[in-house]
Design an enzyme around this catalytic site. Structure first.
Site, mmCIF file in Angstrom:
data_model
loop_
_atom_site.group_PDB
_atom_site.id
_atom_site.type_symbol
_atom_site.label_atom_id
_atom_site.label_comp_id
_atom_site.label_asym_id
_atom_site.label_seq_id
_atom_site.Cartn_x
_atom_site.Cartn_y
_atom_site.Cartn_z
ATOM 1 N N LEU A 40 35.828 55.575 12.424
ATOM 2 C CA LEU A 40 36.825 54.346 13.064
ATOM 3 C C LEU A 40 36.532 54.018 14.595
ATOM 4 O O LEU A 40 35.911 55.019 15.218
ATOM 5 C CB LEU A 40 38.137 55.003 12.794
ATOM 6 C CG LEU A 40 39.318 54.328 13.537
ATOM 7 C CD1 LEU A 40 40.418 54.115 12.583
ATOM 8 C CD2 LEU A 40 39.412 54.762 15.058
ATOM 9 N N ASN A 42 38.064 52.223 17.857
ATOM 10 C CA ASN A 42 39.069 51.296 18.627
ATOM 11 C C ASN A 42 38.913 51.141 20.000
ATOM 12 O O ASN A 42 37.762 50.369 20.111
ATOM 13 C CB ASN A 42 40.414 52.312 18.448
ATOM 14 C CG ASN A 42 40.629 53.628 18.851
ATOM 15 O OD1 ASN A 42 39.738 54.665 18.421
ATOM 16 N ND2 ASN A 42 41.516 53.976 19.648
ATOM 17 N N ASP A 43 39.559 51.484 21.018
ATOM 18 C CA ASP A 43 39.680 50.806 22.339
ATOM 19 C C ASP A 43 38.174 50.715 22.706
ATOM 20 O O ASP A 43 37.464 51.786 22.978
ATOM 21 C CB ASP A 43 40.376 51.581 23.219
ATOM 22 C CG ASP A 43 41.560 52.102 22.805
ATOM 23 O OD1 ASP A 43 42.020 51.593 21.478
ATOM 24 O OD2 ASP A 43 42.505 52.703 23.540
ATOM 25 N N GLN A 59 36.449 53.967 21.817
ATOM 26 C CA GLN A 59 36.717 55.242 20.926
ATOM 27 C C GLN A 59 36.142 55.057 19.813
ATOM 28 O O GLN A 59 36.112 54.205 19.008
ATOM 29 C CB GLN A 59 38.314 54.866 20.925
ATOM 30 C CG GLN A 59 38.981 54.988 22.397
ATOM 31 C CD GLN A 59 39.097 56.525 22.783
ATOM 32 O OE1 GLN A 59 40.120 57.258 22.171
ATOM 33 N NE2 GLN A 59 38.307 56.944 23.683
ATOM 34 N N TYR A 102 39.956 60.670 25.021
ATOM 35 C CA TYR A 102 40.547 59.400 24.961
ATOM 36 C C TYR A 102 40.109 58.515 25.747
ATOM 37 O O TYR A 102 39.336 58.452 26.856
ATOM 38 C CB TYR A 102 42.054 59.689 25.074
ATOM 39 C CG TYR A 102 42.555 59.965 23.634
ATOM 40 C CD1 TYR A 102 41.980 60.372 22.441
ATOM 41 C CD2 TYR A 102 44.078 60.119 23.487
ATOM 42 C CE1 TYR A 102 42.403 60.631 21.262
ATOM 43 C CE2 TYR A 102 44.402 60.674 22.016
ATOM 44 C CZ TYR A 102 43.764 60.805 21.128
ATOM 45 O OH TYR A 102 44.316 61.245 19.937
ATOM 46 N N SER A 103 40.711 57.169 26.009
ATOM 47 C CA SER A 103 40.294 55.877 26.634
ATOM 48 C C SER A 103 40.443 56.044 28.250
ATOM 49 O O SER A 103 41.092 56.887 28.662
ATOM 50 C CB SER A 103 41.163 54.662 26.096
ATOM 51 O OG SER A 103 40.939 54.451 24.922
ATOM 52 N N ARG A 161 48.213 58.654 29.542
ATOM 53 C CA ARG A 161 46.651 58.582 29.204
ATOM 54 C C ARG A 161 46.218 57.169 29.685
ATOM 55 O O ARG A 161 46.868 56.386 30.075
ATOM 56 C CB ARG A 161 46.582 58.557 27.784
ATOM 57 C CG ARG A 161 47.131 57.737 26.870
ATOM 58 C CD ARG A 161 46.859 58.008 25.288
ATOM 59 N NE ARG A 161 47.842 57.364 24.452
ATOM 60 C CZ ARG A 161 49.014 57.711 24.058
ATOM 61 N NH1 ARG A 161 49.124 59.159 24.401
ATOM 62 N NH2 ARG A 161 49.857 57.077 23.144
ATOM 63 N N ASP A 162 44.964 57.003 29.498
ATOM 64 C CA ASP A 162 44.096 55.683 29.645
ATOM 65 C C ASP A 162 43.858 55.368 31.109
ATOM 66 O O ASP A 162 44.211 54.015 31.681
ATOM 67 C CB ASP A 162 44.570 54.495 28.857
ATOM 68 C CG ASP A 162 44.992 54.878 27.464
ATOM 69 O OD1 ASP A 162 44.384 55.843 26.921
ATOM 70 O OD2 ASP A 162 45.974 54.297 26.866
ATOM 71 N N GLU A 220 50.587 51.728 27.105
ATOM 72 C CA GLU A 220 49.102 52.208 26.893
ATOM 73 C C GLU A 220 48.172 51.234 27.394
ATOM 74 O O GLU A 220 48.686 50.279 27.669
ATOM 75 C CB GLU A 220 48.535 52.284 25.341
ATOM 76 C CG GLU A 220 49.535 53.194 24.496
ATOM 77 C CD GLU A 220 48.961 53.514 22.948
ATOM 78 O OE1 GLU A 220 48.586 52.827 22.370
ATOM 79 O OE2 GLU A 220 48.752 54.678 22.616
HETATM 80 C C1 FRU Z 1 45.073 52.704 22.268
HETATM 81 C C2 FRU Z 1 45.014 54.443 22.281
HETATM 82 C C3 FRU Z 1 45.142 55.025 23.637
HETATM 83 C C4 FRU Z 1 44.333 56.121 23.487
HETATM 84 C C5 FRU Z 1 43.353 56.104 22.504
HETATM 85 C C6 FRU Z 1 43.032 57.297 21.493
HETATM 86 O O1 FRU Z 1 44.670 52.266 20.991
HETATM 87 O O2 FRU Z 1 46.071 54.807 21.576
HETATM 88 O O3 FRU Z 1 46.328 55.073 24.215
HETATM 89 O O4 FRU Z 1 43.602 56.722 24.800
HETATM 90 O O5 FRU Z 1 43.768 54.853 21.709
HETATM 91 O O6 FRU Z 1 41.931 56.733 20.634
#
Ligand code: FRU
Length: 485
Positions: A40, A42-43, A59, A102-103, A161-162, A220
């Site tokens: 998978l 993601n970000d 991610q 994480y991000s 986070r982020d 986020e």
């Molecule tokens: C957004 C999120 C972020 C987090 C990351 C984890 O899609 O939930 O807030 O850091 O993905 O993969």
């Protein structure tokens, strides 16, 4: 590199090799968008240009098509067209990030690339604690973790986070997405003189802050930047109800335009505006490149929005990123356009001018394909116009409303819709189609629809429908895939 880090990297390598054939056999594989080698994606994270090279991290959950203890995958490019898959940048190998790296974001300081990210530690049903962490690199390829640099201030839950970091004058700033103990989404500001010691300034925006009422239980992926003289706060609020054509996805992604006060501690802002109107768009991140352009890449996915219903899951992967887009401020809204570099992917142009369709549905000779760019300019449009893509999705326009529809990913017998009302009539459409993805830029990028599409593998037909009379010209280019080496 610790022993544990080395073991995790080895496991990733084995996972890629084991699933390579299955992933590569998928006809829904992307031709010119970033997708994960397996698992998978993601970000987008740490998007930056450094010494000419663009770095785009992401991610990545290599071992599942679901979320989990994330890694930072890494691509580099010299031209935003050809990309190289680099070794994993960060693994969840330490006590402060063992449930996920994480991000976060990247900056350059003292000739070193600095990555700020969130170390996730899971509790029973949600994060127990999230730390903001730093990793640095001399060569942009190997990263040395420096550990935790920011701990969560009092009053917030484990959702913290982020980090997005930027510089103004000789001060560094960081914004973090957060949830207060009374479950309101916020963006929290920190400041630092040396990137290691961070002072907690406070929330600059959020649900129930300033004039904004209830606006979500968690925010986020914040991003703060200046765009053509205007200050922007981009953010992804969670917990907002659908409202007419707005907020139709599970979670939202958009921006506020505003002004910092003199102290730089609060941000007065206007209304929230969605960045994209399609089915899959979330967690975008921007960077200012060496040409001074504000570039954006987004995730073509939405958390918790029937992610397992994407048919690529059967082939061991899920989700991808958007094409890089340039942002401009037109005095009213953010305009998104594909970066001009993408024209290097084009084959020869096929062009038809002044096509008129009246109360009819027609194909246009040569206008078809699954890895293509289309540009349509409208000369006149009387009533309703629609584009049917691959007997699967349809984009229609009537009474200033653009509607994108596709079979519902979870229940193919139903149709799902996303819509937006344009301020003015439809003048231009630009489509980027890539096997199982679709990005539609309307009227020069005033509105954008980003979505995954899953038509039959060999289906390439595009049909144009008009009620009343429509006259338009169309240009089409085959787009050659990136060599993802
Ligand atoms: C957004 C999120 C972020 C987090 C990351 C984890 O899609 O939930 O807030 O850091 O993905 O993969």
């Amino acid at each position: 590199m610790s022993k544990h880090d080395a073991e995790l990297r080895k496991k990733v390598e084995t996972e890629i090799q084991e699933h390579k054939q299955t992933v590569e056999a998928d006809t829904y594989r992307q031709n010119y968008h970033h997708m994960p080698p397996v698992g998978l994606m993601n970000d987008p994270n740490g998007f930056i240009q450094w010494k000419g090279t663009y770095h785009l991290f992401y991610q990545w959950m290599p071992f599942d098509t679901a979320h989990g203890a994330k890694y930072w995958g890494h691509f580099t490019s010299e031209d935003l067209v050809n990309w190289k898959q680099e070794d994993v940048a960060l693994t969840p190998s330490d006590w402060y990030d063992e449930d996920g790296v994480y991000s976060g974001s990247a900056i350059v300081h003292d000739d070193q690339l600095h990555l700020f990210y969130t170390g996730n530690i899971e509790g029973e049903s949600e994060p127990e604690v999230e730390y903001q962490c730093l990793a640095v690199s001399q060569d942009g390829l190997h990263f040395e973790k420096k550990g935790v640099i920011v701990e969560t201030p009092k009053g917030y839950t484990g959702h913290f986070r982020d980090p997005k970091v930027w510089k103004e004058g000789d001060q560094w700033f960081m914004v973090v997405g957060a949830q207060t103990e009374d479950r309101q989404g916020k963006v929290v500001l920190f400041r630092s003189a040396d990137l290691h010691t961070w002072e907690h300034v406070g929330p600059i925006a959020g649900s129930k802050v300033g004039k904004l009422g209830e606006f979500g239980y968690m925010w986020e992926c914040p991003d703060v930047f200046e765009l053509d003289g205007t200050d922007v706060l981009m953010v992804c609020p969670q917990g907002i109800e659908a409202d007419g054509m707005d907020y139709a996805n599970t979670y939202q992604s958009g921006y506020f335009i505003g002004q910092w006060d003199e102290t730089g501690e609060t941000f007065q802002h206007g209304d929230f505006r969605e960045l994209d109107r399609g089915f899959e768009f979330y967690a975008p991140q921007t960077t200012r490149d060496e040409k001074g352009r504000r570039l954006l890449v987004g995730w073509m996915g939405v958390p918790d929005q029937y992610e397992q219903a994407h048919p690529t899951v059967e082939h061991g992967w899920v989700h991808c990123l958007t094409i890089p887009r340039e942002l401009k401020w037109n005095g009213e809204r953010i305009i998104q356009t594909p970066v001009p570099e993408l024209a290097h992917m084009r084959g020869p142009v096929l062009m038809h001018s002044s096509i008129t369709i009246e109360n009819d549905q027609k194909a246009v000779r040569g206008v078809q394909g699954r890895s293509i760019e289309l540009n349509l300019d409208f000369e006149s449009l009387e009533d309703m116009f629609a584009i049917e893509l691959f007997q699967y999705a349809s984009l229609s326009y009537k009474d200033h409303v653009v509607t994108l529809s596709r079979p519902h990913l979870e229940d193919l017998s139903k149709t799902e819709f996303r819509r937006v009302k344009l301020d003015e009539g439809l003048k231009n459409l630009r489509l980027f189609i890539d096997q199982s993805s679709l990005e539609i830029f309307i009227n020069g990028g005033e509105e954008v629809f980003t979505s995954r599409i899953y038509p039959q593998a060999e289906e390439e037909h595009i049909l144009f429908t008009s009620l009343g009379s429509t006259t338009f010209s169309v240009e089409k280019w085959e787009l050659k895939g990136y060599e993802f080496s």
